[in-house]
Design an enzyme around this catalytic site. Structure first.
Site, PDB file in Angstrom:
ATOM      1  N   TYR A  48       7.831  -2.873  -8.918  1.00 11.19           N
ATOM      2  CA  TYR A  48       9.138  -2.479  -9.441  1.00 11.19           C
ATOM      3  C   TYR A  48       9.983  -3.667  -9.879  1.00 11.19           C
ATOM      4  CZ  TYR A  48       8.250   2.178  -7.796  1.00 11.19           C
ATOM      5  OH  TYR A  48       7.705   3.405  -7.618  1.00 11.19           O
TER       6      TYR A  48
ATOM      7  N   LYS B 295      -1.643  -1.939   1.868  1.00 13.40           N
ATOM      8  CA  LYS B 295      -3.000  -1.882   1.315  1.00 13.40           C
ATOM      9  C   LYS B 295      -3.579  -3.285   1.393  1.00 13.40           C
ATOM     10  CE  LYS B 295      -6.246   0.380  -0.803  1.00 13.40           C
ATOM     11  NZ  LYS B 295      -7.114   1.300  -0.043  1.00 13.40           N
TER      12      LYS B 295
ATOM     13  N   ASP C  12      -4.042   4.369   2.371  1.00 13.71           N
ATOM     14  CA  ASP C  12      -4.791   5.616   2.142  1.00 13.71           C
ATOM     15  C   ASP C  12      -4.958   6.386   3.457  1.00 13.71           C
ATOM     16  OD1 ASP C  12      -6.102   3.129   2.279  1.00 13.71           O
ATOM     17  OD2 ASP C  12      -8.046   4.061   2.043  1.00 13.71           O
TER      18      ASP C  12
ATOM     19  N   ASP D 251       7.296   4.929  -2.388  1.00 15.17           N
ATOM     20  CA  ASP D 251       7.614   5.923  -3.414  1.00 15.17           C
ATOM     21  C   ASP D 251       6.667   7.117  -3.267  1.00 15.17           C
ATOM     22  OD1 ASP D 251       8.671   7.098  -5.637  1.00 15.17           O
ATOM     23  OD2 ASP D 251       7.759   5.738  -7.076  1.00 15.17           O
TER      24      ASP D 251
END
Ligand code: NAP
Length: 414
Positions: free
Chosen positions: A160, A227, A281, A305
């Site tokens: 972002y 991640k 995940d 998000d």
């Protein structure tokens, strides 16, 4: 107090001050609000009545909010010629806590999203999204009551930050050549390129805010969602810096999972916060399969998000999802949905998201009794199946009411 050209400072109110890292809240605090575009005026008018009703219910005239309208979006453009006048920032800086309805993103002319601009200019670095089920709200899962999480999404970094070059441009080619020739990376020709910065400064202040929130609200764990198995130096570093800040700034009150098992046989001692981490995940599976093991979740921007909307869907969708954007001093509470222009002025939509954002705002200023009154009112109105069209169409035997009638029902059930 500052001079304002368009906004009017209420006569009988006082500003909230920041003192010793906390807020000093007078009995009649001035709270700025932005009504918002589209359905904004409909949901704001219901929300304001509900909040004023809750404050009266809880404090019987001992406390009262001095509302101050400030301008952004279409109303600001009409009044001042600007979408986001400087005095709107000024008022939020001066009065510290505000609430807003949704704002239209002006199309064309290179104008950025007003929401994003507000967050950046005021450095509101934590986007806080609680997701908790209210009994009676239709949900796609079997046990929606098991999810009760508060997501702390970093608001200023990650993809972002907007560092991108379009495929086929000279800039993209220069960056590609630099990365291939000088940094030894492999990147196909004609690639578009985006850069994802994640800093220790941005991570540490976000995770510290999540831990402080957990401590103040009696929450039991903070999970770092990342991640890091794939992006070691951004997402992986987010995890490492998150653990670091817990150990360095909160050594007496936080515990890692290893310590929990090594020293306490898996039983979290009273007053301690468990700090753990999960890969992004797996986190999506966990919130569906073992939702009650999660509490506060701190995560970089993009993960946050995705996860906020997935969790909101689990407990009834965006119509009932509140949010806040919070910095070191200023906090701005907001509905998480958009302006739904086709319903503007129809007194039709669900004000639940803005009302729940107001509950967060009341908790933020320490007016917990008023926040609890609204929670009771919402539970009562929804329990009685008196709901707006969006919930009515999914509930058997419900009575469809307008936005303002829903607000009245919440007040009646306090
Ligand atoms: P939207 O305004 O959120 O509306 C999409 C759909 O969501 C509506 O048609 C409606 O669905 C449902 N919905 C939204 N709010 C609702 C409410 N309070 N009660 C019941 N249902 C509700 O999204 P959009 O149409 O993509 O965006 C419209 C404008 O809002 C754009 O200018 C966008 O930039 C802006 N926006 C602002 C914010 C913000 O200010 N934070 C956030 C997102 C978008 P049904 O018609 O199916 O009932």
């Amino acid at each position: 107090m500052s001079e304002y050209s368009y906004a009017r400072v209420p006569d009988r109110g006082e500003p909230i001050a920041v003192a010793d890292g906390g807020l000093s809240v007078p009995r009649r605090p001035i709270l700025p609000f932005i009504e918002g575009d589209g359905i904004g005026p409909d949901i704001w008018s219901a929300t304001k009545r509900v909040v004023d009703g809750a404050v009266r219910n809880a404090y019987e005239g001992e406390r009262e909010i001095a509302w101050m309208e400030i301008f952004a979006g279409e109303k600001a453009k009409e009044k001042t010629g600007e979408w986001l006048p400087g005095e709107t920032y000024e008022a939020l800086r001066e009065f510290k806590v505000g609430i807003k309805g949704p704002l239209t993103t002006p199309v064309g002319g290179g104008i950025r999203s007003l929401n994003v601009t507000l967050r950046q200019v005021l450095d509101l670095y934590a986007c806080i999204r609680p997701c908790r089920w209210i009994e009676g709200v239709p949900s796609p899962v079997k046990e929606p009551e098991k999810l009760d999480v508060v997501i702390f999404r970093e608001n200023t970094e990650d993809v972002y930050a907007g560092i991108e070059w379009e495929a086929g441009t000279d800039e993209a080619e220069r960056v590609r050549r630099f990365l291939v020739e000088e940094m030894g990376s492999e990147i196909r020709e004609e690639s578009g390129i985006g850069i994802k910065p994640i800093s220790p400064f941005g991570t540490r202040r976000l995770v510290a805010a999540a831990i402080r929130y957990a401590l103040n609200r009696g929450r039991q764990s903070v999970t770092l969602m990342h991640k890091g198995n794939i992006m070691k130096f951004t997402e992986g570093a987010f995890r490492d810096w998150g653990y670091e800040v817990a150990a360095e700034e909160f050594p007496e009150v936080t515990l890692s999972e290893q310590e929990l098992w090594r020293r306490f046989e898996g039983c979290l001692p009273e007053g301690r916060i468990l700090v753990k981490d999960r890969i992004a995940d797996a986190m999506f599976q966990q919130v569906l399969l073992r939702p009650d093991e999660y509490d506060v979740i701190a995560t970089p921007n993009l993960n946050g998000d995705y996860l906020s909307d997935a969790c909101a869907a689990q407990v009834g969708g965006l119509g009932m999802a509140p949010g806040a954007n919070v910095g070191d001093e200023v906090a701005l509470f907001e509905a998480t949905h958009g302006t739904a222009p086709k319903y503007a002025g129809m007194d039709k939509v669900n004000p639940g998201s803005l009302i729940l954002s107001a509950v967060m705002m009341l908790e933020h200023i320490g007016w917990n009794e008023a926040a609890e009154a609204i929670d009771r009112g919402l539970a009562g109105a929804i329990g009685a199946k008196t709901v707006t069209y969006d919930l009515e169409r999914q509930m058997e035997g419900a009575t469809k009411v307008t936005t303002s009638e829903f607000g009245e029902a919440v007040i009646r059930h306090m």
